[in-house]
Design a protein around this motif. Structure first.
Motif, PDB file in Angstrom:
ATOM      1  N   ALA A 110     -36.350  59.913-131.637  1.00  0.00           N
ATOM      2  CA  ALA A 110     -36.051  58.848-130.673  1.00  0.00           C
ATOM      3  C   ALA A 110     -37.006  57.661-130.779  1.00  0.00           C
ATOM      4  O   ALA A 110     -36.625  56.528-130.520  1.00  0.00           O
ATOM      5  N   ILE A 129     -30.292  48.081-121.996  1.00  0.00           N
ATOM      6  CA  ILE A 129     -31.156  48.560-120.915  1.00  0.00           C
ATOM      7  C   ILE A 129     -30.452  48.314-119.584  1.00  0.00           C
ATOM      8  O   ILE A 129     -30.000  47.204-119.304  1.00  0.00           O
ATOM      9  N   LYS A 165     -39.145  54.612-130.522  1.00  0.00           N
ATOM     10  CA  LYS A 165     -39.325  53.542-129.547  1.00  0.00           C
ATOM     11  C   LYS A 165     -38.395  53.671-128.331  1.00  0.00           C
ATOM     12  O   LYS A 165     -38.681  53.136-127.263  1.00  0.00           O
ATOM     13  N   ARG A 166     -37.266  54.347-128.511  1.00  0.00           N
ATOM     14  CA  ARG A 166     -36.329  54.503-127.386  1.00  0.00           C
ATOM     15  C   ARG A 166     -36.991  55.203-126.197  1.00  0.00           C
ATOM     16  O   ARG A 166     -36.654  54.934-125.043  1.00  0.00           O
ATOM     17  N   THR A 175     -22.947  52.565-126.296  1.00  0.00           N
ATOM     18  CA  THR A 175     -23.574  51.685-127.281  1.00  0.00           C
ATOM     19  C   THR A 175     -24.838  52.336-127.845  1.00  0.00           C
ATOM     20  O   THR A 175     -25.051  52.387-129.051  1.00  0.00           O
ATOM     21  N   ASN A 176     -25.675  52.856-126.948  1.00  0.00           N
ATOM     22  CA  ASN A 176     -26.968  53.389-127.380  1.00  0.00           C
ATOM     23  C   ASN A 176     -26.829  54.670-128.191  1.00  0.00           C
ATOM     24  O   ASN A 176     -27.656  54.954-129.055  1.00  0.00           O
ATOM     25  N   LEU A 177     -25.807  55.463-127.882  1.00  0.00           N
ATOM     26  CA  LEU A 177     -25.673  56.753-128.566  1.00  0.00           C
ATOM     27  C   LEU A 177     -24.526  56.761-129.568  1.00  0.00           C
ATOM     28  O   LEU A 177     -24.233  57.792-130.185  1.00  0.00           O
ATOM     29  N   GLY A 178     -23.866  55.606-129.728  1.00  0.00           N
ATOM     30  CA  GLY A 178     -22.906  55.478-130.813  1.00  0.00           C
ATOM     31  C   GLY A 178     -21.591  56.207-130.617  1.00  0.00           C
ATOM     32  O   GLY A 178     -21.111  56.878-131.524  1.00  0.00           O
ATOM     33  N   TYR A 203     -38.421  54.804-120.971  1.00  0.00           N
ATOM     34  CA  TYR A 203     -38.843  55.601-119.813  1.00  0.00           C
ATOM     35  C   TYR A 203     -40.304  55.329-119.467  1.00  0.00           C
ATOM     36  O   TYR A 203     -40.655  55.189-118.294  1.00  0.00           O
ATOM     37  N   ARG A 254     -33.644  62.404-129.720  1.00  0.00           N
ATOM     38  CA  ARG A 254     -33.077  61.781-130.920  1.00  0.00           C
ATOM     39  C   ARG A 254     -32.447  60.421-130.627  1.00  0.00           C
ATOM     40  O   ARG A 254     -32.078  60.138-129.490  1.00  0.00           O
ATOM     41  N   ASP A 255     -32.311  59.632-131.702  1.00  0.00           N
ATOM     42  CA  ASP A 255     -31.546  58.386-131.574  1.00  0.00           C
ATOM     43  C   ASP A 255     -30.082  58.689-131.888  1.00  0.00           C
ATOM     44  O   ASP A 255     -29.697  59.854-132.016  1.00  0.00           O
ATOM     45  N   LYS A 256     -29.259  57.636-132.040  1.00  0.00           N
ATOM     46  CA  LYS A 256     -27.826  57.911-132.189  1.00  0.00           C
ATOM     47  C   LYS A 256     -27.477  58.496-133.544  1.00  0.00           C
ATOM     48  O   LYS A 256     -26.408  59.072-133.719  1.00  0.00           O
ATOM     49  N   TYR A 315     -30.644  56.435-123.144  1.00  0.00           N
ATOM     50  CA  TYR A 315     -31.338  55.695-124.207  1.00  0.00           C
ATOM     51  C   TYR A 315     -31.594  56.585-125.406  1.00  0.00           C
ATOM     52  O   TYR A 315     -31.954  56.113-126.473  1.00  0.00           O
ATOM     53  N   LEU A 316     -31.470  57.888-125.203  1.00  0.00           N
ATOM     54  CA  LEU A 316     -31.694  58.834-126.287  1.00  0.00           C
ATOM     55  C   LEU A 316     -30.862  60.087-126.023  1.00  0.00           C
ATOM     56  O   LEU A 316     -30.278  60.254-124.953  1.00  0.00           O
ATOM     57  N   ASP A 341     -31.945  45.036-125.980  1.00  0.00           N
ATOM     58  CA  ASP A 341     -33.178  45.195-126.756  1.00  0.00           C
ATOM     59  C   ASP A 341     -32.767  45.809-128.091  1.00  0.00           C
ATOM     60  O   ASP A 341     -31.587  45.841-128.402  1.00  0.00           O
ATOM     61  N   GLU A 342     -33.735  46.292-128.885  1.00  0.00           N
ATOM     62  CA  GLU A 342     -33.344  47.037-130.088  1.00  0.00           C
ATOM     63  C   GLU A 342     -34.295  48.192-130.330  1.00  0.00           C
ATOM     64  O   GLU A 342     -35.424  48.190-129.857  1.00  0.00           O
ATOM     65  N   ASP A 343     -33.807  49.183-131.075  1.00  0.00           N
ATOM     66  CA  ASP A 343     -34.640  50.365-131.345  1.00  0.00           C
ATOM     67  C   ASP A 343     -35.377  50.197-132.671  1.00  0.00           C
ATOM     68  O   ASP A 343     -35.372  49.116-133.275  1.00  0.00           O
ATOM     69  N   ASP A 344     -36.049  51.271-133.166  1.00  0.00           N
ATOM     70  CA  ASP A 344     -36.858  51.193-134.380  1.00  0.00           C
ATOM     71  C   ASP A 344     -36.046  50.777-135.603  1.00  0.00           C
ATOM     72  O   ASP A 344     -36.556  50.126-136.504  1.00  0.00           O
ATOM     73  N   SER A 345     -34.767  51.174-135.615  1.00  0.00           N
ATOM     74  CA  SER A 345     -33.958  50.876-136.800  1.00  0.00           C
ATOM     75  C   SER A 345     -33.270  49.518-136.678  1.00  0.00           C
ATOM     76  O   SER A 345     -32.468  49.156-137.528  1.00  0.00           O
ATOM     77  N   ALA A 353     -31.182  48.753-134.352  1.00  0.00           N
ATOM     78  CA  ALA A 353     -29.896  48.901-133.659  1.00  0.00           C
ATOM     79  C   ALA A 353     -30.024  48.387-132.224  1.00  0.00           C
ATOM     80  O   ALA A 353     -31.101  48.460-131.624  1.00  0.00           O
ATOM     81  N   VAL A 354     -28.907  47.881-131.701  1.00  0.00           N
ATOM     82  CA  VAL A 354     -28.910  47.382-130.326  1.00  0.00           C
ATOM     83  C   VAL A 354     -29.229  48.531-129.357  1.00  0.00           C
ATOM     84  O   VAL A 354     -28.689  49.628-129.479  1.00  0.00           O
ATOM     85  N   LEU A 355     -30.138  48.242-128.420  1.00  0.00           N
ATOM     86  CA  LEU A 355     -30.446  49.213-127.366  1.00  0.00           C
ATOM     87  C   LEU A 355     -30.236  48.493-126.035  1.00  0.00           C
ATOM     88  O   LEU A 355     -30.950  47.542-125.722  1.00  0.00           O
TER      89      LEU A 355
END
Lengths: 283, 246
Positions: B32, A226, B34-35, A187-190, B39, B25-27, A150-151, A216-220, A222-224
């Motif tokens: 990171a 799960i 909310k990602r 997908t999550n890490l591009g 966890y 970090r995010d992508k 996820y990160l 789901d989606e992240d702060d920006s 983007a698709v996250l």
């Protein structure tokens, strides 16, 4: 240096075993090729869980899949847990034993989740030391599974396929390729999931996992994705499985469904779809 | 400082007020954010589900929403000490005793003890029982001195609250309302399913003494005149609770 992946599972579909399906499985004239169980659910002293597992093992090859060894943990492996694993494997003599590239215990606290690792040389040394210890104690080779991410860690020095290849090179362990996890992480890490598969040492793969995920989606925004294991596998992941099998050849394929577990026929249908994927590459 | 230790990861995971470690970090290489909650959420949900499975009666007694909140406090104070979720929740009775919001329900800790005993019984080792005929075959003097070995799945739980009645009322449809006063519960596991039995006080004293390894004569003396020996022995043997007579 690497001959045969250390798994004796048949290259057929299998299903993650749930006790509520016990009667339906035994009543099904052609259920699936094999079953996988979570090691930690069979570490009691007796009773129904062990009796059912023994009866299942009399009819089907069994894969023992650990979810609590914390192979990526900073601390040493829990010797009590390792000896419980040995006891279970000695008693059951499963066709395969696998665990995760993850950590789940720290300072004797267990978090019941698979937590992520930075891919550095320090992590590589630690993971390899732990796998050497597991393989020594169990007296067998194991499979190591790629996680769902996820990160990312800023400190990572190598890509995941490269890291797993190095672990396999150094320890002789095989790999468990979770195709759904590849799709989720990509997908999550591009990154491109097919490029991941192209870089993955498919000759080391002793088993593949197939499962459903949630979105789901992240702060920006983007698709996250799960890794929820609570539904049918998504169409793009079936396509990624075809892409992978075309390069790897036939492998044991596991349907994982751990949440909102449906009745047996739904699981059997997912397994049949996996069988179709195997038949396509045989044709 | 971009390295993230597992101690830092854990601290932020168990406490949402703590910032997400900087090296995650995010992508796009941004923090990171909310990602990281995936966890936090997985750990809380996974452990809460384990507690819901372990304490179905406590959950019914306090309600779903309250139980989730209670589990959230419990799991942060008592994270599992081993990967065996079948043992998770062992500190629940003591936790409930000191948990201010349930002070008006003083029977909860004992109900939790009963639920733990039932789960232990479910996972206990198998053992071949002996029969009441084996006991009857003993000569009279050996009978008086006889001691029992109990099956590993047998448990005895005593409470000053009607825990058997509370358990039955919450686990079985159309069960009567629980009574009042102290209750003693014997748990047996004839095959795979643990069975709670309500014992009279003398039968409970007798059974407790036999479980401690005392002789029949000593246990009968401790139980006193109110003991129905025939009924108590019949239950122990028909339920497969005794594995050896010595």
């Amino acid at each position: 240096m690497f001959d045969v992946p250390p798994s004796h599972l048949p290259p057929l579909p299998g299903v993650g075993y749930k006790p509520q399906h016990y009667s339906a499985i035994l009543a099904d004239p052609a259920p699936v090729g094999w079953f996988e169980v979570h090691a930690e659910n069979y570490m009691g002293d007796g009773g129904r869980p062990l009796a059912q597992l023994r009866a299942l093992a009399d009819r089907f090859p069994i894969s023992v899949h650990g979810v609590g060894l914390s192979i990526g943990g900073e601390g040493r492996l829990d010797p009590d847990h390792l000896s419980r694993l040995k006891h279970l494997c000695d008693w059951l003599r499963p066709a395969s034993f696998s665990e995760h590239l993850a950590w789940s215990t720290h300072d004797n606290q267990f978090f019941n989740d698979l937590l992520p690792l930075p891919y550095t040389s320090a992590t590589l040394t630690r993971v390899c030391d732990h796998i050497d210890e597991v393989q020594d104690v169990l007296g067998r080779k194991m499979l190591l599974e790629n996680p769902s991410s996820y990160l990312a860690f800023a400190e990572s020095e190598m890509a995941e396929p490269e890291f797993l290849r190095a672990v396999s090179d150094r320890t002789g362990c095989g790999l468990l390729l979770d195709v759904n996890n590849v799709f989720i992480s990509a997908t999550n890490l591009g990154y491109n999931p097919r490029a991941y598969i192209d870089a993955f040492p498919l000759d080391r793969v002793g088993e593949m996992h197939l499962a459903g995920h949630d979105e789901d989606e992240d702060d920006s925004g983007a698709v996250l994705l799960i890794d929820s294991h609570g539904r049918e596998m998504a169409e793009p992941v079936w396509a990624l499985l075809d892409y992978t099998l075309a390069r790897s050849g036939p492998k044991p394929l596991l349907i994982e469904w751990d949440n909102d577990v449906p009745d047996w026929p739904i699981l059997a249908a997912e397994a049949r779809r996996a069988e179709t994927a195997l038949e396509r590459i045989a044709a | 400082m971009t390295e993230v230790s597992q101690s830092q990861f854990r601290a932020a995971m168990l406490d949402s007020d703590q910032p997400v470690p900087e090296g995650l970090r995010d992508k796009a290489g941004a923090p990171a954010g909310k990602r990281f909650n995936v966890y936090r959420n997985n750990v809380a949900v996974g452990l809460t589900e384990a507690l819901e499975a372990a304490f179905p009666v406590i959950r019914k007694l306090v309600g779903d929403a309250f139980f989730k909140a209670l589990a959230g406090v419990y799991l942060r104070n008592h994270p599992p000490a081993s990967p065996l979720m079948m043992h998770y929740g062992a500190e629940m009775p003591g936790f409930l005793k000191g948990f201010e919001p349930v002070r008006a329900l003083p029977y909860l800790p004992d109900v939790a003890r009963l639920e733990i005993a039932i789960r232990q019984s479910y996972h206990a080792a198998d053992a071949a029982p002996v029969t009441v005929e084996d006991l009857g075959a003993l000569p009279p003097d050996a009978f008086a001195r006889a001691r029992f070995t109990f099956a590993p799945a047998v448990r005895l739980v005593s409470s000053r609250f009607p825990i058997h009645g509370i358990w039955v009322a919450n686990m079985q449809p159309d069960a009567p309302k629980p009574g009042k006063g102290a209750e003693d519960v014997l748990i047996t596991r004839p095959k795979f399913d643990p069975r709670p039995h309500l014992l009279s006080r003398p039968a409970a004293i007798f059974t407790a003494r036999m479980m401690e390894g005392q002789s029949l004569t000593a246990a009968m003396a401790a139980a006193g005149g109110g003991l129905d020996l025939g009924e108590t022995l019949a239950r122990l043997f028909t339920e497969g609770a005794i594995t050896r007579i010595s």
